[in-house]
Scaffold this active site. Structure first.
Site, PDB file in Angstrom:
ATOM      1  N   THR A   1       0.845  -1.198   0.000  1.00 11.31           N
ATOM      2  CA  THR A   1       0.000   0.000   0.000  1.00 11.31           C
ATOM      3  C   THR A   1       0.875   1.241   0.000  1.00 11.31           C
ATOM      4  O   THR A   1       1.893   1.272   0.700  1.00 11.31           O
ATOM      5  CB  THR A   1      -0.836  -0.002   1.289  1.00 11.31           C
ATOM      6  OG1 THR A   1      -1.721  -1.104   1.228  1.00 11.31           O
ATOM      7  CG2 THR A   1      -1.612   1.290   1.470  1.00 11.31           C
TER       8      THR A   1
ATOM      9  N   GLY B   1      -4.260  -5.395   7.008  1.00 13.28           N
ATOM     10  CA  GLY B   1      -5.278  -4.416   7.369  1.00 13.28           C
ATOM     11  C   GLY B   1      -6.134  -4.811   8.543  1.00 13.28           C
ATOM     12  O   GLY B   1      -6.530  -3.964   9.358  1.00 13.28           O
TER      13      GLY B   1
ATOM     14  N   THR C   1       0.545   0.541   6.626  1.00 11.80           N
ATOM     15  CA  THR C   1       0.591  -0.494   5.603  1.00 11.80           C
ATOM     16  C   THR C   1       0.724  -1.836   6.306  1.00 11.80           C
ATOM     17  O   THR C   1       1.160  -1.897   7.454  1.00 11.80           O
ATOM     18  CB  THR C   1       1.770  -0.272   4.633  1.00 11.80           C
ATOM     19  OG1 THR C   1       1.757  -1.304   3.628  1.00 11.80           O
ATOM     20  CG2 THR C   1       3.110  -0.286   5.341  1.00 11.80           C
TER      21      THR C   1
ATOM     22  N   ARG D   1     -14.057  -7.771   0.494  1.00 12.82           N
ATOM     23  CA  ARG D   1     -13.220  -7.452   1.658  1.00 12.82           C
ATOM     24  C   ARG D   1     -12.677  -6.026   1.547  1.00 12.82           C
ATOM     25  O   ARG D   1     -12.217  -5.593   0.500  1.00 12.82           O
ATOM     26  CB  ARG D   1     -12.054  -8.441   1.726  1.00 12.82           C
ATOM     27  CG  ARG D   1     -11.079  -8.229   2.895  1.00 12.82           C
ATOM     28  CD  ARG D   1      -9.874  -7.412   2.500  1.00 12.82           C
ATOM     29  NE  ARG D   1      -8.850  -7.388   3.562  1.00 12.82           N
ATOM     30  CZ  ARG D   1      -7.787  -6.603   3.538  1.00 12.82           C
ATOM     31  NH1 ARG D   1      -7.584  -5.779   2.529  1.00 12.82           N
ATOM     32  NH2 ARG D   1      -6.908  -6.641   4.506  1.00 12.82           N
ATOM     33  N   VAL D   2     -12.764  -5.299   2.631  1.00 12.87           N
ATOM     34  CA  VAL D   2     -12.198  -3.956   2.699  1.00 12.87           C
ATOM     35  C   VAL D   2     -11.137  -3.958   3.801  1.00 12.87           C
ATOM     36  O   VAL D   2     -11.378  -4.472   4.894  1.00 12.87           O
ATOM     37  CB  VAL D   2     -13.299  -2.913   3.001  1.00 12.87           C
ATOM     38  CG1 VAL D   2     -12.697  -1.551   3.287  1.00 12.87           C
ATOM     39  CG2 VAL D   2     -14.278  -2.831   1.830  1.00 12.87           C
ATOM     40  N   GLY D   3      -9.985  -3.398   3.499  1.00 11.15           N
ATOM     41  CA  GLY D   3      -8.906  -3.349   4.479  1.00 11.15           C
ATOM     42  C   GLY D   3      -8.911  -2.042   5.248  1.00 11.15           C
ATOM     43  O   GLY D   3      -9.896  -1.302   5.296  1.00 11.15           O
ATOM     44  N   ASP D   4      -7.770  -1.762   5.843  1.00 10.90           N
ATOM     45  CA  ASP D   4      -7.625  -0.542   6.640  1.00 10.90           C
ATOM     46  C   ASP D   4      -7.479   0.711   5.782  1.00 10.90           C
ATOM     47  O   ASP D   4      -7.796   1.826   6.229  1.00 10.90           O
ATOM     48  CB  ASP D   4      -6.372  -0.643   7.524  1.00 10.90           C
ATOM     49  CG  ASP D   4      -5.118  -0.801   6.669  1.00 10.90           C
ATOM     50  OD1 ASP D   4      -5.059  -1.778   5.891  1.00 10.90           O
ATOM     51  OD2 ASP D   4      -4.230   0.063   6.734  1.00 10.90           O
TER      52      ASP D   4
HETATM   53  C1  SD4 Z   1      -4.788  -3.952   3.274  1.00  9.92           C
HETATM   54  N1  SD4 Z   1      -3.121  -2.586   4.319  1.00  9.92           N
HETATM   55  O1  SD4 Z   1      -5.639  -3.985   2.389  1.00  9.92           O
HETATM   56  C2  SD4 Z   1      -3.612  -3.040   3.056  1.00  9.92           C
HETATM   57  C3  SD4 Z   1      -2.657  -3.748   2.176  1.00  9.92           C
HETATM   58  C4  SD4 Z   1      -1.278  -3.755   2.600  1.00  9.92           C
HETATM   59  O2  SD4 Z   1       0.455  -5.182   3.129  1.00  9.92           O
HETATM   60  O3  SD4 Z   1      -0.698  -2.760   2.960  1.00  9.92           O
HETATM   61  N2  SD4 Z   1      -0.748  -4.967   2.624  1.00  9.92           N
HETATM   62  O4  SD4 Z   1      -4.840  -4.642   4.270  1.00  9.92           O
END
Ligand code: SD4
Length: 312
Positions: A174, A228, A225, A202-205
């Site tokens: 990210t 998430g 990063t 799916r939604v991450g952070d």
């Molecule tokens: C997520 N934080 O979607 C993001 C992706 C990422 O290492 O940074 N992965 O979870």
């Protein structure tokens, strides 16, 4: 029980943070991973001409979004397990105004859609088809974002269909970017294709204000990063900013947020999370759970990639 034996007491934080008050240098832009250097260049073009931190972080985030060779952000990002490239992004400015999109398909620059959500809608966050409809209504072009390379990777993944998120993917992942401009205003941006082979929907952070990104113009800005799900559980970027509010330097604020995540897990084997932060003076720092996280810094004196300090 936590690997750290619980939280550090507040006075310990203060002692650590007050040991060496960090000196800042404004303007500055800090962004995650090695591709942050190229992104910082675009941001610095704006900051060095007395442009706003907000314009700088949008311009910076667009660099990896538009590069199909970067397989973790925007166009060319790896798809979910059903073959859909779904993108998450958010942006936040010095006036606590923010915009966000999640699970957005077919738009190459989700960060710019997030900015439009902030400025042209009555909302903070739009998701999936609603976000796409909004983007198209704002003049964004609908495109196929699944490159041949990503399609091949997906075909190969389907053979075993094993979901085990990799850490430190090719030293880029990210992009989170935080900046302070010559007027002393802070802004931040965060954009990603999320975890490869995630479940559809799916939604991450990264698009969640407080988790992937947080800005408080009185204090500082932070971005995250890594995995998430772990970042969301502690509202990671907000935690980093609150740590700075209580006196932590940017690096210590990131370290204490990393320690909070570690304290919530019996084991962090295979879990990577990295934070970056900049404070109101233009001092910066970063910290990660595992070795292998780097962040890029650009100001009038430095243009460099830093191997982040880490716990493990
Ligand atoms: C997520 N934080 O979607 C993001 C992706 C990422 O290492 O940074 N992965 O979870």
């Amino acid at each position: 029980m936590s690997a750290l034996g619980g939280f550090l007491p507040f006075n310990k934080w203060s002692q650590e943070s007050n040991a060496q008050p960090p000196k800042g240098n404004k303007p500055v832009v800090v962004s995650t991973w090695n591709f942050g250097k190229e992104a910082n260049k675009a941001a610095w073009n704006i900051l060095s001409g007395n442009g706003s931190a907000l314009d700088a972080v949008e311009a910076g985030a667009r660099v990896p979004e538009g590069n199909p060779d970067i397989r973790t952000v925007g166009y060319g990002g790896r798809p979910d397990r059903d073959g859909f490239v779904t993108l998450d992004a958010c942006i936040m400015d010095q006036n606590d105004q923010c915009g966000s999109v999640a699970a957005l398909q077919h738009i190459k620059h989700p960060i710019s859609v997030a900015r439009k959500v902030k400025e042209e809608s009555p909302h903070v966050m739009l998701v999936a088809d609603g976000a796409l409809d909004f983007a198209v209504s704002q003049g964004f072009e609908k495109e196929d974002l699944l490159t041949e390379e990503s399609r091949k990777d997906w075909e190969a993944w389907k053979e075993d269909a094993d979901y085990s998120p990799e850490i430190n993917i090719e030293n880029h992942d990210t992009i989170g970017m935080v900046a302070i401009d010559s007027k002393g205003n802070l802004s931040g941006a965060c954009t990603t294709s999320g975890m490869a082979w995630k479940m559809h929907g799916r939604v991450g952070d990264s698009p969640l204000i407080g988790s992937g990104l947080f800005v408080d113009n009185d204090v500082g800005a932070a971005a995250a990063t890594g995995l998430g799900e772990e970042i969301i559980r502690v509202n990671g970027s907000h935690l980093v900013v609150e740590n700075m509010r209580r006196g932590d330097s940017p690096e210590m604020a990131c370290k204490h947020a990393v320690e909070r995540i570690v304290s919530k897990n019996d084991s962090v084997d295979g879990i990577q999370v990295g934070f970056i932060a900049v404070n109101k003076e233009g001092a910066y720092g970063g910290y990660s759970i595992q070795e292998g996280f780097s962040f890029a810094v650009r100001n009038s004196k430095e243009d460099k990639l830093v191997d982040a300090p880490h716990l493990n």
